[in-house]
Design an enzyme around this catalytic site. Structure first.
Site, PDB file in Angstrom:
ATOM      1  N   MET A  17       0.737  -0.902   0.243  1.00 44.92           N
ATOM      2  CA  MET A  17      -0.219  -0.077   0.316  1.00 44.92           C
ATOM      3  C   MET A  17       0.961   1.155   0.112  1.00 44.92           C
ATOM      4  O   MET A  17       0.854   2.091  -0.789  1.00 44.92           O
ATOM      5  CB  MET A  17      -0.841  -0.012   1.557  1.00 44.92           C
ATOM      6  CG  MET A  17      -2.263  -0.850   1.171  1.00 44.92           C
ATOM      7  SD  MET A  17      -3.484  -0.132   0.280  1.00 44.92           S
ATOM      8  CE  MET A  17      -4.252   1.039   0.914  1.00 44.92           C
ATOM      9  N   HIS A 157      -8.906 -12.633   2.542  1.00 40.35           N
ATOM     10  CA  HIS A 157      -7.239 -11.599   2.323  1.00 40.35           C
ATOM     11  C   HIS A 157      -6.102 -12.770   2.045  1.00 40.35           C
ATOM     12  O   HIS A 157      -6.130 -13.609   2.184  1.00 40.35           O
ATOM     13  CB  HIS A 157      -7.251 -10.906   3.716  1.00 40.35           C
ATOM     14  CG  HIS A 157      -8.263  -9.727   3.807  1.00 40.35           C
ATOM     15  ND1 HIS A 157      -9.429  -9.734   4.210  1.00 40.35           N
ATOM     16  CD2 HIS A 157      -7.808  -8.288   3.011  1.00 40.35           C
ATOM     17  CE1 HIS A 157      -9.471  -8.273   3.739  1.00 40.35           C
ATOM     18  NE2 HIS A 157      -8.352  -7.282   3.858  1.00 40.35           N
ATOM     19  N   LYS A 161      -1.597 -10.804   6.435  1.00 35.69           N
ATOM     20  CA  LYS A 161      -2.291 -10.107   7.068  1.00 35.69           C
ATOM     21  C   LYS A 161      -2.300 -10.312   8.189  1.00 35.69           C
ATOM     22  O   LYS A 161      -2.971 -11.902   8.737  1.00 35.69           O
ATOM     23  CB  LYS A 161      -4.107  -9.926   6.375  1.00 35.69           C
ATOM     24  CG  LYS A 161      -4.826  -9.069   7.099  1.00 35.69           C
ATOM     25  CD  LYS A 161      -6.136  -8.349   6.363  1.00 35.69           C
ATOM     26  CE  LYS A 161      -7.041  -8.144   6.867  1.00 35.69           C
ATOM     27  NZ  LYS A 161      -6.279  -6.261   7.051  1.00 35.69           N
ATOM     28  N   THR A 168     -12.770  -3.770   7.888  1.00 38.93           N
ATOM     29  CA  THR A 168     -14.160  -3.668   6.704  1.00 38.93           C
ATOM     30  C   THR A 168     -14.792  -5.099   6.896  1.00 38.93           C
ATOM     31  O   THR A 168     -15.561  -4.653   7.227  1.00 38.93           O
ATOM     32  CB  THR A 168     -13.833  -3.856   4.994  1.00 38.93           C
ATOM     33  OG1 THR A 168     -12.648  -3.378   4.691  1.00 38.93           O
ATOM     34  CG2 THR A 168     -14.810  -4.220   4.200  1.00 38.93           C
TER      35      THR A 168
END
Length: 268
Positions: A17, A157, A161, A168
């Site tokens: 990210m 995911h 993670k 979410t």
């Protein structure tokens, strides 16, 4: 009239990210990347890091030092949950507006940071998910749950993670709780022969977490009632999908003097 230049620091530039966020910030005309904060590589320049642009932008390993040295308007934090919480507090101490993409905030922590933001009159955005499509999925699920209160959430995911369930999924459950009375789902005498087989439980909403290599970020909300089911699904194929949401948060946090939790609260 030209847009005001927003001076930005990114924490977590080496993550997947973070790499996308650096691209977005450096390619946005009215954004200026002032520095990055990394657990390693202090004293180097951004150009010295792998997969980064050839830019003379300093790398720090400590946010306090960075914000002491660099005039900053917004911190984009894309680190791990514990680091994100610490960085949020440090940013507020320095009068910098945080946009935090890490997950794992409890209701108590949200309340505490909200109080801090209001005391200082500084905007904060905490976004469990920056993908606009994911926010729409959450909103649609909330709408549907008002009429179909038997709900299960399956989130998938990548296997790196750290937290489960995802932010979410928890945010989706919280939004559904606003329109749904607590309800035990399944057979009244249901048992788990394998512990955890029915997933986590939020007011009777079941949440299931899948972690596999090759996944990015995916969520499906399943709703059922007599004679019918409804599936609402969102798939993130590439992390570039998150960047329009990050950009929106950076631009909006400059106009806020309170904490906003969830990108859906910035979308009309």
């Amino acid at each position: 009239m030209s847009e005001q230049t927003i001076r930005i620091v990114i924490a977590g530039p080496r993550g997947k990210m973070g790499i996308e966020a650096v691209k977005m910030v450096t390619n946005t005309k009215h954004f200026e990347l002032k520095a990055v904060v990394d657990t390693k590589n202090a004293g180097l320049m951004l150009k010295d890091l792998e997969d980064q642009p050839n830019l003379e932008i300093p790398v720090y390993d400590d946010l306090s030092t960075c914000l002491s040295d660099v005039e900053t308007d917004v911190l984009i934090d894309l680190t791990k949950p514990e680091s994100g919480k610490k960085h949020l507090e440090i940013a507020l101490d320095y009068g910098v507006r945080p946009v935090v993409g890490t997950t794992g905030f409890t209701d108590e922590e949200i309340a505490r940071f909200s109080e801090m933001a209001e005391e200082k009159g500084i905007g904060v955005v905490i976004a469990p998910n920056f993908a606009v499509g994911a926010i729409l999925m959450m909103k649609f699920a909330q709408m549907a749950a008002k009429y179909m209160p038997d709900v299960e959430i399956i989130e998938q995911h990548h296997d790196q993670k750290l937290d489960a369930p995802s932010g979410t999924a928890m945010k989706t459950a919280q939004m559904i709780k606003e329109v749904r009375e607590p309800k035990r789902q399944g057979h009244p005498e249901e048992t788990e022969d394998l512990e955890g087989a029915r997933g986590g439980d939020v007011d009777g909403i079941r949440i299931h977490s899948v972690r596999l290599p090759g996944r990015v970020a995916h969520q499906e909300v399943l709703l059922g009632t007599t004679g019918q089911t409804l599936s609402i699904r969102h798939d993130t194929i590439d992390r570039s999908a998150f960047m329009p949401g990050v950009k929106m948060c950076v631009e909006t946090v400059m106009k806020l003097d309170v904490l906003v939790y969830g990108l859906e609260n910035l979308m009309e």
